[in-house]
Design a protein around this motif. Structure first.
Motif, short mmCIF file in Angstrom:
data_model
loop_
_atom_site.label_atom_id
_atom_site.label_comp_id
_atom_site.label_asym_id
_atom_site.label_seq_id
_atom_site.Cartn_x
_atom_site.Cartn_y
_atom_site.Cartn_z
N HIS A 158 -70.39 35.30 -34.18
CA HIS A 158 -71.38 35.08 -33.13
C HIS A 158 -71.19 33.72 -32.46
O HIS A 158 -71.31 33.60 -31.23
CB HIS A 158 -72.80 35.21 -33.68
N LEU A 159 -70.88 32.68 -33.26
CA LEU A 159 -70.69 31.34 -32.68
C LEU A 159 -69.40 31.26 -31.86
O LEU A 159 -69.31 30.48 -30.92
CB LEU A 159 -70.70 30.27 -33.77
N ALA A 160 -68.41 32.08 -32.24
CA ALA A 160 -67.17 32.10 -31.45
C ALA A 160 -67.42 32.73 -30.08
O ALA A 160 -66.79 32.35 -29.09
CB ALA A 160 -66.09 32.87 -32.21
N CYS A 161 -68.36 33.69 -30.03
CA CYS A 161 -68.74 34.29 -28.74
C CYS A 161 -69.56 33.31 -27.91
O CYS A 161 -69.29 33.11 -26.73
CB CYS A 161 -69.59 35.54 -28.95
N ARG A 162 -70.57 32.75 -28.53
CA ARG A 162 -71.47 31.83 -27.84
C ARG A 162 -71.84 30.71 -28.78
O ARG A 162 -72.37 31.02 -29.85
CB ARG A 162 -72.77 32.55 -27.41
N PRO A 163 -71.58 29.44 -28.58
CA PRO A 163 -71.07 28.90 -27.31
C PRO A 163 -69.55 28.84 -27.23
O PRO A 163 -69.02 28.45 -26.20
CB PRO A 163 -71.65 27.49 -27.33
N GLY A 164 -68.84 29.19 -28.32
CA GLY A 164 -67.38 29.08 -28.36
C GLY A 164 -66.96 27.87 -29.16
O GLY A 164 -67.66 26.86 -29.24
N ILE A 165 -65.80 27.99 -29.81
CA ILE A 165 -65.33 26.94 -30.73
C ILE A 165 -65.08 25.61 -30.03
O ILE A 165 -65.41 24.56 -30.58
CB ILE A 165 -64.07 27.44 -31.51
N GLU A 166 -64.53 25.65 -28.81
CA GLU A 166 -64.22 24.38 -28.14
C GLU A 166 -65.49 23.56 -27.92
O GLU A 166 -65.50 22.35 -28.11
CB GLU A 166 -63.53 24.62 -26.79
N HIS A 167 -66.55 24.26 -27.54
CA HIS A 167 -67.82 23.61 -27.28
C HIS A 167 -68.34 22.91 -28.54
O HIS A 167 -68.79 21.76 -28.51
CB HIS A 167 -68.82 24.66 -26.79
N GLY B 272 -68.40 19.26 -34.31
CA GLY B 272 -68.53 20.24 -35.39
C GLY B 272 -69.93 20.82 -35.46
O GLY B 272 -70.85 20.37 -34.77
N LEU B 273 -70.07 21.80 -36.33
CA LEU B 273 -71.32 22.55 -36.40
C LEU B 273 -72.50 21.72 -36.93
O LEU B 273 -73.63 21.88 -36.47
CB LEU B 273 -71.10 23.80 -37.28
N HIS B 274 -72.22 20.81 -37.88
CA HIS B 274 -73.32 19.98 -38.40
C HIS B 274 -73.95 19.16 -37.27
O HIS B 274 -75.18 19.11 -37.13
CB HIS B 274 -72.83 19.05 -39.51
N ALA B 275 -73.09 18.52 -36.47
CA ALA B 275 -73.60 17.70 -35.37
C ALA B 275 -74.26 18.57 -34.31
O ALA B 275 -75.31 18.21 -33.77
CB ALA B 275 -72.45 16.89 -34.76
N PHE B 276 -73.65 19.72 -34.04
CA PHE B 276 -74.17 20.61 -33.00
C PHE B 276 -75.58 21.09 -33.35
O PHE B 276 -76.48 21.09 -32.50
CB PHE B 276 -73.21 21.80 -32.85
#
Ligand SMILES: [Zn+2]
Length: 383
Positions: A65-74, A80-84
């Motif tokens: 789901h995260l690869a679809c939205r918002p995408g890995i580059e974002h 990284g995910l912790h900061a996001f």
């Protein structure tokens, strides 16, 4: 990958129930533990500080789901995910294998991997076992799940064997793709709904250098007793030094039954999904706050619960919030349900440590049996 220091430490056993700790790059988690699900990078309606205050030690997010939205580059741009997400504790990311099942009308599976068609914009995403590991490493996940191929309940023996062998081949490829210095890597035991194939899958994966093993493809419609039996088959077949994670289960009764079979980790969307439908966990079972009987019930949701719902308002007020469709109701009951499960796990750990898990288990089941029977099981329990 297994370093000289194993991430899971077993500190006590009581029957088959286990007390332990799982050490990750973002903290040590006492087990048994219940992980809060934040599929899209948020535990729905709850801030990270609130999730932490509820007693949750680790959250789960979904690779696909995260690869679809918002995408890995974002997510990488933000660090990284912790900061996001603004969550500083451990994060486990699910691989996407279960989505191949739940979104089966949108996916095609071959030995190479899974092609997903995005339910959001129709774009195609190919996920190989190597891609799934790499994406999770790039998210900065603390626990990386292998891509697996679960079999639907009721599948033929041939289909169960084929999906199990594919899962094992993907497990070996995931280990080869996993880079040292990144998150822990967990394999996923499949093997369908017969003890012989479950055992075969558990032994095949236990022979590989994983940091922990998950039990996948259960709690998908099979009878409760069969789920318990197959779980025990798996926990008996893997070393005591390996953390065991049962995927997608979140009712008090089933959590206790599986802890009694030697499971250490759980996750489920139920506490927040049920909350949005007005369903609250109590030690006497779930209650539906929208019911008329709560209109004049001016008592706390659960006496003694330290959550914001129980310490600041009454059942009648929560019912009112659902009636007027105020989103505060979703937030308060979500935080209550997460607090309830975190407290249950804390009580379980104390009971195991004091070698009285069997009597604790019996007491909690008696309390659940006393409650008003309600069937409020969500349609899907998996992230
Ligand atoms: Zn509460």
């Amino acid at each position: 990958m297994m370093d000289s220091k194993a991430p899971y430490a077993l500190t006590a056993t009581d029957g088959a129930a286990r007390l332990g700790t799982l050490t990750t790059a973002h903290g040590t988690v006492p087990t048994p533990t219940f992980m809060a699900v934040g599929t899209h990078g948020a535990v729905r309606a709850c801030q990270p500080s609130e999730v932490e205050a509820a007693g949750v030690d680790i959250v789960l997010a979904n690779t696909y789901h995260l690869a679809c939205r918002p995408g890995i580059e974002h997510i990488e741009e933000v660090g990284g995910l912790h900061a996001f997400m603004g969550w500083e504790g451990p994060i486990l990311t699910d691989s996407g294998g279960y989505q191949a099942l739940s979104l089966s009308h949108l996916s095609t599976i071959s030995d190479e991997g899974i092609v997903f068609v995005s339910p959001y914009d129709g774009s195609k995403l190919f996920l190989s076992p190597e891609d799934a590991v790499q994406l999770q490493e790039r998210y900065g996940s603390d626990i990386i799940m292998c891509l697996d191929h679960p079999a639907l309940f009721g599948s033929s023996d041939a289909a169960i064997l084929a999906t199990m062998h594919r899962t094992h081949a993907w497990a070996a490829r995931s280990i080869a793709a996993h880079r040292s210095g990144t998150g822990l890597l967990f394999g996923i035991v499949q093997g369908g709904y017969a003890a012989a194939t479950r055992k075969e899958s558990a032994e095949a994966l236990a022979a590989l250098p994983f940091d922990g093993l998950a039990i996948g493809g259960l709690s998908v419609g099979e009878p409760h007793e069969l789920m318990i039996e197959l779980t025990r088959t798996v926990t008996d077949a893997i070393p005591a030094t390996t953390a065991r994670y049962f995927m997608g289960l979140g009712s008090d009764r089933e959590l206790l039954a599986l802890i009694a079979q030697g499971v250490d980790m759980f996750d489920c969307v139920a506490p927040t999904r049920l909350a949005r439908h007005g369903v609250a966990y109590t030690p006497h079972g779930t209650i539906t706050l929208k019911q008329a009987r709560f209109r004049t019930d001016h008592t706390p949701l659960v006496e003694g619960c330290p959550c914001p719902a129980c310490t600041t308002c009454t059942r009648s007020y929560l019912r009112h919030l659902f009636n007027v469709q105020d989103i505060l109701a979703h937030r308060l009951v979500s935080l209550h349900n997460l607090t309830h499960l975190a407290r249950l796990m804390a009580d379980v750990r104390t009971a195991i440590g004091e070698h009285r898990f069997a009597s604790f288990h019996a007491e909690r089941i008696a309390m659940l049996d006393e409650g008003t029977p309600e069937r409020a099981v969500p349609e899907a329990t998996h992230a």
